[in-house]
Design an enzyme around this catalytic site. Structure first.
Site, PDB file in Angstrom:
ATOM      1  N   HIS A  62      -9.832  -1.003  -7.482  1.00  0.00           N
ATOM      2  CA  HIS A  62      -9.462   0.179  -6.686  1.00  0.00           C
ATOM      3  C   HIS A  62      -8.469   1.071  -7.424  1.00  0.00           C
ATOM      4  O   HIS A  62      -8.646   2.293  -7.461  1.00  0.00           O
ATOM      5  CB  HIS A  62      -8.879  -0.289  -5.347  1.00  0.00           C
ATOM      6  CG  HIS A  62      -8.518   0.812  -4.411  1.00  0.00           C
ATOM      7  ND1 HIS A  62      -9.462   1.632  -3.811  1.00  0.00           N
ATOM      8  CD2 HIS A  62      -7.313   1.241  -3.951  1.00  0.00           C
ATOM      9  CE1 HIS A  62      -8.844   2.503  -3.020  1.00  0.00           C
ATOM     10  NE2 HIS A  62      -7.540   2.291  -3.094  1.00  0.00           N
ATOM     11  N   ASP A 111       0.860  -1.186   0.000  1.00  0.00           N
ATOM     12  CA  ASP A 111       0.000   0.000   0.000  1.00  0.00           C
ATOM     13  C   ASP A 111       0.898   1.239   0.000  1.00  0.00           C
ATOM     14  O   ASP A 111       1.510   1.561   1.014  1.00  0.00           O
ATOM     15  CB  ASP A 111      -0.882  -0.061   1.271  1.00  0.00           C
ATOM     16  CG  ASP A 111      -2.042   0.905   1.225  1.00  0.00           C
ATOM     17  OD1 ASP A 111      -1.970   1.870   0.459  1.00  0.00           O
ATOM     18  OD2 ASP A 111      -3.016   0.680   1.974  1.00  0.00           O
TER      19      ASP A 111
END
Ligand code: HEM
Length: 422
Positions: A333, A242
């Site tokens: 996403h 991330d």
């Protein structure tokens, strides 16, 4: 230690002892394992472990190297804790100003906090610190102070409140709880040592107690210093890398407010969004690996886009698979979050949270923290796109939200937000 061995736990091939892999004695074997798992391998030199870290027996009992004396500069054009490489631990505290606190008293608090920041960041206790020994090992401590809408509206400074400084618009995905939402003031404390961070956060709260009460406080974690290679992107609690596509240092122009028309206290500052996002790990557990990768559009192992390459290869959003469907799902996403306009990118600096220890069912998530020069131009469009459509929304729920103005940094003799006050 390589992440391969730690998290993926591939079967140990014959002739390679697991211990060889763990202590780096099996370099070639490590490469083979990483290839097996499709992972990136960091050179041993990147392990962050000095040769002296190794235990004499080559085992796992190596004494930790003292790094608590490391400091981050607290003075300068910008506040620390924003483009600072993220430390392992964070405590964020939002405050409500007490009734009757006017601009003069707010100014006093800014002076006090500036003095506290200058001391704690250098490993010196605050002037009235009752546990001064706890300040002795700063371990890259940074303290970032922000002002919420109420810092202006409740102190007679309404005219100085930037127009963008307000709660985010309501989104259909939100299930916001008061307990994690809003705040007149923000103090973000980050550091490599949770003990130092806890002490600093509490000391600033004690210093403010006459003028402000704690509205919410949350702490977050990444990896403790030295436990994963410094070059490795942070993994969130879904196991995803991330931060692969994020603003980097040289793109700071999109983080800092440089608009000559911006008020002096904000020039060199930034805007901060804090969202507490619950991640439903129990539901996530029901997905297989392929499903998990489709949701984000990247591979779990090495973070590469599903269209190939490595973690830092740009995804090919036009690519189709053998059936003619988009290789990266229309609602993945990264497709929804991505922008081609560099001026619209944001700096994400997230921390994981785990509500006091939660195992099953989990109460885990992410303190999503974003900094950007222009909230309306950079943050709001991406958040609106994700709220409208993002596969990840089925496993994540924003339960807290707050927006703050981050004043510019201070130089010797100055105090935080000083140009704000008459
Ligand atoms: C718990 C919630 C979230 C999780 C688990 C999550 C996870 C991820 C992951 C795994 C990536 C791909 C790796 C990377 O490029 O960093 C990513 C990318 C990204 N995310 Fe999130 N994210 C979350 C919430 C958000 C929110 C709230 C925003 C903004 C409002 C956001 C904006 C972005 C952006 C801008 C990218 C990079 C897209 C690109 O340029 O390719 N994310 N996120």
């Amino acid at each position: 230690m390589d992440e391969t061995a730690r998290t993926e736990q591939p079967p140990t091939p014959r002739g390679v002892r697991r211990r060889d892999v763990l202590v780096g004695g099996g370099g070639a074997a490590l490469g083979a394992l990483a290839t097996w798992a499709g992972l990136r391998v960091d050179a041993p030199a990147d392990s962050g472990a000095a040769p002296s870290d190794a235990a004499p027996d080559g085992g796992t009992t190596a004494p930790a190297v003292y790094r608590g004396d490391l400091t981050e500069p607290w003075q300068g054009e910008h506040q620390a804790g924003i483009v600072t490489p993220p430390q392992g631990f964070a405590t964020l505290t939002a405050y409500d100003l007490r009734d009757g606190v006017d601009a003069l008293r707010l100014e006093r608090l800014m002076r006090i906090w500036t003095d506290d920041v200058s001391r704690l960041a250098e490993g010196r206790p605050g002037l009235t610190d009752t546990e001064p020994e706890l300040a002795a090992h700063p371990a890259r401590l940074t303290i970032t102070v922000g002002l919420g809408p109420g810092a202006f509206d409740r102190t007679g400074l309404e005219a100085q409140r930037p127009a963008w400084l307000a709660q985010l618009p309501p989104y259909p995905i939100d299930a916001l709880e008061d307990a994690w939402t809003g705040g007149d003031l923000m103090v973000q404390v980050c550091g490599e040592d949770p003990s130092t961070v806890a002490h600093a956060a509490r000391y600033l709260a004690k210093e403010a107690a006459d003028l402000a009460s704690v509205r919410w406080a949350q702490h977050g974690f990444r990896n403790a210093a030295g436990q994963v290679p410094a070059s490795l992107t942070f993994r969130n609690q879904f196991g995803q890398l991330d931060g692969s596509s994020n603003l980097q240092g040289e793109e700071g122009e999109h983080v800092w407010i440089t608009d000559p028309d911006a008020p002096a206290w904000l020039r060199g500052g930034t805007t901060m969004v804090v969202r507490r996002i619950h991640m439903n790990l129990d539901k996530w557990d029901e997905l297989d690996r392929v499903g998990r990768e489709v949701i984000v559009g990247r591979r779990l192992g090495d973070g590469a886009p599903l269209t190939g390459g490595d973690e830092f290869t740009s995804p090919d959003l036009a690519a189709v698979n053998e059936l003619g469907f988009p290789a990266i799902d229309a609602a993945a996403h990264i497709r929804r979050a991505r922008t081609d306009d560099p001026t619209q990118r944001i700096l994400r600096r997230p921390y994981s949270y785990e509500a006091a220890p939660s195992v099953i069912p989990s109460d885990t998530g992410q303190i999503f923290i974003a900094f950007q020069a222009d909230l309306e131009h950079q943050f709001l469009p991406v958040q609106a796109r994700l709220a409208e459509l993002d596969l990840l929304n089925q496993w994540t729920t924003p339960i807290g939200s707050a927006v703050f103005a981050i004043p510019r940094g201070v130089r010797q003799g100055e105090f935080l937000a000083q140009d704000l006050f008459p």
